[in-house]
Motif scaffolding. Sequence first.
Motif: not given
Length: 341
Positions: A4-9
């Motif tokens: 996974w990757t964190k984009i914004n929240n």
Amino acid sequence: MNTWTKINNEFIVLDNKSGNPTNLKHSIIPKEKLTFKYWDYLAWAVATLDNPYILSIGHGAGTFLKILEKWGIECTGVGIEIDKGYMDFNTEKDKFIIRYCNFKDFVKESTDKFDLIIVDVYDEKGYVSEAYDEQFFSLYLKLLRPNGRIVFHCVEFSGTLLATETEIKKVPSIFITMIMLIKSMTLKDIFVIPMWSSYLLWVGNLGEKIDSCYNEVRWLDLFFKNRIIPIIREVHNIPQIERPWTYTKIQDYEKSIIDNLFLEDPDVYYRLTEIIEIMGPLLNNKDKSLDYSTAEYSLKTLENKEHSIEHELSFIYALNKNWEKAMEHVSKYKLKNIFNY
């Protein structure tokens, strides 16, 4: 490679081949008391019980716990998450411990007993099938305290059919397969609580009304209470859907249902597809300039004696934070039980 990757929240699931972001969200860091996504009914399930000791399988970044914190509710229990990458986002407390391990090992070895077990286990391909199979359901039952409950978060088009009161056809589905499995292994009550594109399968006694000072929580509690559908009848002679339960298989099921509806009942097909078209952008919540009044008007054109749109209207008013109107509409109506096998 990270999954996974964190984009914004938001924690976005990555494609396992290309490494590119998909449209799937594993967890989010909630900014407000409601996400208007399935994490809300996980938090709701906990909040309806009296200080339950919880086992959360597929914990991710603990979105439902973070929602409960915003409601002023503390939890005790254990969260199971295989991905140690979430360590930086899970605030471990004395009363709620996160174990970074394979859920299968924990469930087989644990001697703890729980009031509530939450099962929410997916990867980039779809369901992690073992978490929803006969072997592990049997183990979940053994981990329950007296009067304990199990809730399964399920993603499938059956949720949309239930939410829109569209009769579920006698075709193989995850919904039917899960009900047949549960009924074969326990005498506990079974309920289904649809969100929109997903649903909560609740095994055991229902909880109580949530006592909260927050408009958001009071509305959510009534919204889900009026969407509870008891599964009473036995299910016979319907083929079960074969594992693995991939997103591709789920999409194929959705297409077959819509295609059959178009041929068998064009009026129902039209109503269903119109609701999906109206509610879809609201549920995706990407376009902040959405015209709620236009959506409201479009929904009212679809109301008839057989089908209410009170819950859809209530949801729109809740998104717009008009809690008086949201409560007014949801209090008028309870979802019909269109599960008629």
